[in-house]
Design an enzyme around this catalytic site. Structure first.
Site, short mmCIF file in Angstrom:
data_model
loop_
_atom_site.label_atom_id
_atom_site.label_comp_id
_atom_site.label_asym_id
_atom_site.label_seq_id
_atom_site.Cartn_x
_atom_site.Cartn_y
_atom_site.Cartn_z
N CYS A 1 -2.10 8.43 3.97
CA CYS A 1 -2.10 8.01 2.57
C CYS A 1 -3.40 8.43 1.88
O CYS A 1 -3.44 8.63 0.67
CB CYS A 1 -1.95 6.50 2.46
SG CYS A 1 -0.54 5.83 3.34
N GLU B 1 0.89 -1.16 0.00
CA GLU B 1 0.00 0.00 0.00
C GLU B 1 0.92 1.20 0.00
O GLU B 1 1.74 1.37 0.91
CB GLU B 1 -0.92 -0.02 1.22
CG GLU B 1 -2.09 0.96 1.11
CD GLU B 1 -1.81 2.27 1.82
OE1 GLU B 1 -1.65 3.28 1.10
OE2 GLU B 1 -1.76 2.29 3.05
#
Length: 542
Positions: free
Chosen positions: A327, A293
């Site tokens: 993120c 990720e």
């Protein structure tokens, strides 16, 4: 030994405590914060259940008070990494054979330790080391980490129960084995929960782990390891090393027993690791699993039918909570022209009301960015926007690193939808806004889809359901987590499995059974009850 088909406790999301003035949790975390801030800890390596001090140390300081030292950590040499690998492989012999309910018990205990006796400590450590407000620490280091541990146990049992059809003459069953060899967890600074979940979810499925936390998160990583130790994770199952990331990674990936990478961090680094695994592929005993990720350039699109105050709140929370260092943080927004004046008014009012400083002062909404490198990068882009004719800073734009790495929440408005801060991941409290003509909604959605290499999170705000349907369709590949009438942050384990595609990662959805399936290697077993004794089939008859 007794046997049974065991039901684990039904996973329930951990309630988020309020930390309101006068609450017992507020008093407890402030007391713990003060004690930890005013003392110094020593963080050794953790290999085979032993705390290893190398004597080669680095200091740890809070980003909001970078001259203040709260501890030191020890750097690994290559021999330590090799020891971590050999130790893990030895531990695997027993760990992989341990009954699954015993592994479940360990990590369920870890969840309860965090929910109870470790809650104030892990939150305070996250406030100190990563400059999170108490609310951001609570939803991350406490609640999300607890949720990962509880739900992963439930997901594990769901996976084990998934079995093939059998017949009266043959019994078919799937055995979900851990990967052969050892796995490697590389974790980021920004979420304590992610740092704990990456090694824990692999270990839960019977794997053994070498874990390298971010240098900027070692202070709270120490609390995670204390929890794992107390919960009963056996020696050698999760080994922790700090230091030169290139040396550690090269050593790990040179081993023929390397079987998987679980990574959260930058897109560039992940691509380099993927390439390195590919270059070494002939050396490995198996094809390593690669789960990552990575970055994001997450968007908000406001249709002309949206509520201006809702849009403003989505922008302010989505872009500026935890200084934009998620993120999933909103870093580009596309606002319909007829809506813009009202949105602008509300955003400026909100930003003007922010207080900035240490997380110990719980009236502060904004604290510091993680380190000087991040500060300098953000300052450079802010200065660029001040000088560019295509950009205007309407809020913030100032910065100061004399005491802590403080960047004012900054709102840039641009005339160019491909302006650099509309495209580049900054990872800080900076959002860039482009105003589009109301009748150019379709063109704007196409622009949103094509502007960024990333595809992590995004949000559409609208009252018009046709506009929502259109955005949901056009932006289907632009975000792995897509939000309707909400900010693009705040995924909850068990409710919104998290992950994106394109340059944002492999989209293996942390917080779901999909991720755990990556850390097992199924073995199909067919048992025939009456074994044939003649090779001849009926079609061969005269």
């Amino acid at each position: 030994m007794g046997k049974g088909f065991f039901n684990v406790p039904i996973a329930v999301n951990e309630p988020v405590k309020s930390y309101a003035p006068g609450s017992p949790e507020r008093d407890a975390v402030l007391k713990t914060y003060k004690a930890m801030f005013n003392s110094k800890i020593d963080v050794p390596l953790y290999i085979n259940g032993k705390h290893i001090s190398t004597g080669n140390t680095r200091t740890m300081s809070p980003p909001h008070d970078h001259q203040h030292i709260v501890g030191t950590y020890h750097l690994a040499e290559q021999t330590h990494v090799e020891d971590a690998i050999s130790t893990a492989l030895e531990a695997r012999k027993s760990w992989a054979l341990m009954p699954w309910e015993q592994r479940a018990g360990i990590f369920l205990k870890a969840a309860e330790l965090i929910a109870g006796p470790y809650r104030a400590k892990i939150n305070a450590a996250t406030m100190i080391a990563q400059s999170k407000t108490i609310h951001q620490a609570e939803i991350d280091a406490a609640c999300e980490f607890i949720d990962f541990l509880r739900f992963n146990v439930q997901f594990m049992t769901d996976i084990y129960m998934e079995q093939p059809e059998s017949t009266s003459d043959a019994w078919n069953r799937i055995e979900y084995r851990p990967l052969e060899g050892f796995t490697y967890a590389v974790t980021p600074f920004n979420f304590t929960a992610i740092a704990g979940n990456l090694p824990a979810c692999m270990a839960l499925m019977g794997n053994v782990v070498v874990w390298k936390p971010s240098d900027s998160q070692i202070y709270s990583a120490k609390v995670i390891m204390d929890v794992f130790e107390e919960a009963g994770v056996p020696s050698g199952v999760i080994n922790v090393v700090f230091g030169d990331p290139v040396m550690i990674t090269n050593t790990v990936m040179a081993s023929p027993d390397f079987s998987g990478l679980h990574f959260t961090g930058s897109t560039f680094i992940f691509k380099e690791l993927w390439k390195q695994i590919g270059n070494n592929i002939h050396n490995y005993k198996t094809y390593p699993r690669i789960v990552g990720e990575t970055g994001g350039k997450d968007f908000i699109v406001a249709h002309k039918s949206a509520d201006a105050k809702q849009v403003a709140t989505a922008i302010v929370r989505g872009a500026f909570e935890f200084q934009g260092q998620k993120c999933s943080a909103a870093s580009r927004a596309y606002i319909a022209k007829s809506l813009w004046n009202d949105v602008k008014k509300h955003v400026l009012e909100d930003v003007k009301s922010f207080k900035m400083g240490s997380p110990e002062d719980m009236s502060n909404f904004i604290t510091a960015v993680i380190h000087e490198g991040s500060f300098d990068k953000l300052a450079k882009y802010i200065d660029g926007a001040k000088a560019d004719v295509d950009a205007e800073i309407i809020a913030g734009g100032n910065y100061d690193k004399s005491k802590g790495y403080f960047i004012e929440p900054t709102v840039i408005v641009t005339k160019d939808p491909k302006y650099t801060t509309m495209c580049t991941e900054l990872f800080g409290p900076v959002i860039t806004i482009y105003i589009y003509e109301d009748d150019e909604y379709a063109e704007t959605l196409k622009l949103v889809d094509e502007t960024s290499e990333y595809a992590l999170t995004g949000a559409i705000l609208a009252k018009d359901r046709y506009a929502i349907t259109q955005a949901t369709d056009v932006l289907q590949n632009a975000a792995g987590n897509f939000y309707i009438n909400d900010k693009p942050t705040g995924a909850v384990v068990g409710q919104q499995p998290f992950g994106g595609a394109r340059a944002s990662g492999t989209n293996d959805k942390a917080g779901s059974a999909q991720n755990l399936l990556r850390w097992v290697s199924p073995r199909m077993i067919k048992e025939t009850f009456v074994t044939p004794t003649d090779y001849r089939y009926p079609f061969l008859g005269e």
